[in-house]
Motif scaffolding. Structure first.
Motif, PDB file in Angstrom:
ATOM      1  N   ARG A   1       6.609 -11.888   7.337  1.00  0.00           N
ATOM      2  CA  ARG A   1       5.694 -11.897   6.190  1.00  0.00           C
ATOM      3  C   ARG A   1       4.602 -12.936   6.418  1.00  0.00           C
ATOM      4  O   ARG A   1       4.865 -14.027   6.909  1.00  0.00           O
TER       5      ARG A   1
ATOM      6  N   VAL B   1       3.360 -11.517   2.195  1.00  0.00           N
ATOM      7  CA  VAL B   1       3.079 -10.093   2.363  1.00  0.00           C
ATOM      8  C   VAL B   1       3.657  -9.610   3.699  1.00  0.00           C
ATOM      9  O   VAL B   1       3.332 -10.167   4.751  1.00  0.00           O
ATOM     10  N   PRO B   2       4.520  -8.588   3.696  1.00  0.00           N
ATOM     11  CA  PRO B   2       5.009  -8.043   4.964  1.00  0.00           C
ATOM     12  C   PRO B   2       3.840  -7.667   5.875  1.00  0.00           C
ATOM     13  O   PRO B   2       2.841  -7.104   5.412  1.00  0.00           O
TER      14      PRO B   2
ATOM     15  N   GLY C   1       3.297  -5.371   7.928  1.00  0.00           N
ATOM     16  CA  GLY C   1       2.922  -3.967   7.930  1.00  0.00           C
ATOM     17  C   GLY C   1       2.165  -3.527   6.700  1.00  0.00           C
ATOM     18  O   GLY C   1       1.595  -2.431   6.676  1.00  0.00           O
ATOM     19  N   GLU C   2       2.129  -4.359   5.652  1.00  0.00           N
ATOM     20  CA  GLU C   2       1.449  -3.999   4.414  1.00  0.00           C
ATOM     21  C   GLU C   2       0.111  -4.721   4.229  1.00  0.00           C
ATOM     22  O   GLU C   2      -0.632  -4.417   3.290  1.00  0.00           O
ATOM     23  N   VAL C   3      -0.196  -5.668   5.116  1.00  0.00           N
ATOM     24  CA  VAL C   3      -1.430  -6.439   4.958  1.00  0.00           C
ATOM     25  C   VAL C   3      -2.654  -5.527   4.976  1.00  0.00           C
ATOM     26  O   VAL C   3      -3.588  -5.687   4.169  1.00  0.00           O
TER      27      VAL C   3
ATOM     28  N   ARG D   1      -3.136  -2.716   3.868  1.00  0.00           N
ATOM     29  CA  ARG D   1      -3.330  -1.896   2.667  1.00  0.00           C
ATOM     30  C   ARG D   1      -4.015  -2.671   1.545  1.00  0.00           C
ATOM     31  O   ARG D   1      -4.381  -2.096   0.524  1.00  0.00           O
ATOM     32  N   LEU D   2      -4.168  -3.976   1.732  1.00  0.00           N
ATOM     33  CA  LEU D   2      -4.774  -4.817   0.711  1.00  0.00           C
ATOM     34  C   LEU D   2      -6.295  -4.876   0.887  1.00  0.00           C
ATOM     35  O   LEU D   2      -6.797  -4.688   2.001  1.00  0.00           O
TER      36      LEU D   2
ATOM     37  N   TYR E   1       0.881  -4.445  14.074  1.00  0.00           N
ATOM     38  CA  TYR E   1       0.270  -3.870  12.894  1.00  0.00           C
ATOM     39  C   TYR E   1      -1.242  -4.096  12.953  1.00  0.00           C
ATOM     40  O   TYR E   1      -1.782  -4.911  12.231  1.00  0.00           O
TER      41      TYR E   1
END
Length: 223
Positions: free
Chosen positions: A90, A194-195, A197-199, A201-202, A221
């Protein structure tokens, strides 16, 4: 507080030069015949010295011309320091408050302006605590971002010639806790782990994308 670029060769220091307003440190080094990577920074008197490990170029490269604001423009060079902190896959991030002009709601790295008389490393530690409630240990300087902007701000009330110099550090958090904003009425609206892999998407500030190659584990990622 001035920024001084210090070039360190294999056998010691080979040069030092003040960073001009709007100038990129890499361009300044190239103009003197050197290229390299940042290795660290420190406070010396009233100056912040940013050290680079350098090697000689085949030839000097002239610095690009710096566009300046029109007469009467507010001229500001802002030195800021930020942290790349990864724990358990994260990334520690902060979200700019809604009222921040042109960037409200964007997610960025915790950090901010270095106070007069403060070393960049101390600034990172202070800012990460204020913005995300974490106590970190700064490991290394990995990137220097330089962004120069000229234009009107505050609905055209002020013409500004703004130079942002950002020192990006890797850091570790020995005892991670849930991220939370400590500073009251500051420019940070939220904080989170924030994981990786999700950064992507922000809604991200530019600095995150520029710093992404230096995020530990971030190569899995790509943004």
């Amino acid at each position: 507080m001035s920024v001084v670029v210090v070039a360190d060769g294999p056998h010691g220091e080979v040069g030092r030069w003040p960073l001009g307003h709007g100038q990129d440190p890499a361009d300044l080094l190239a103009a003197h015949g050197w290229a390299g990577e940042p290795t660290g920074s420190g406070l010396v008197g009233d100056d912040v010295e940013v050290h680079w490990r350098v090697a000689a170029l085949d030839r000097r490269v002239p610095s690009p011309a710096v566009v300046t604001g029109r007469p009467g423009a507010t001229v500001l060079q802002r030195l800021a320091a930020y942290a790349l902190v990864v724990d358990g896959g994260r990334l520690l991030m902060s979200q700019l408050a809604d009222w921040v002009g042109g960037a409200g709601g964007l997610w960025t790295l915790p950090g901010g302006g270095v106070d007069p008389g403060e070393s960049p490393v101390d600034g990172v530690v202070r800012e990460v605590h204020e913005e995300a409630g974490q106590h970190v240990v700064v490991d290394e300087l990995v990137q220097v971002q330089s962004r120069h902007w000229v234009g009107d701000v505050t609905a055209g009330e002020r013409h500004e010639d703004f130079h942002a110099v950002r020192l990006i550090h890797r850091a570790t958090c020995p005892r991670p806790t849930p991220a939370h904003v400590v500073e009251v009425d500051g420019s940070t609206g939220a904080a989170a782990w924030v994981p990786l892999g999700e950064v992507g998407r922000l809604p991200l500030a530019e600095m995150v994308r520029l710093a992404w190659p230096h995020v530990p584990g971030g190569d899995s990622y790509p943004l």
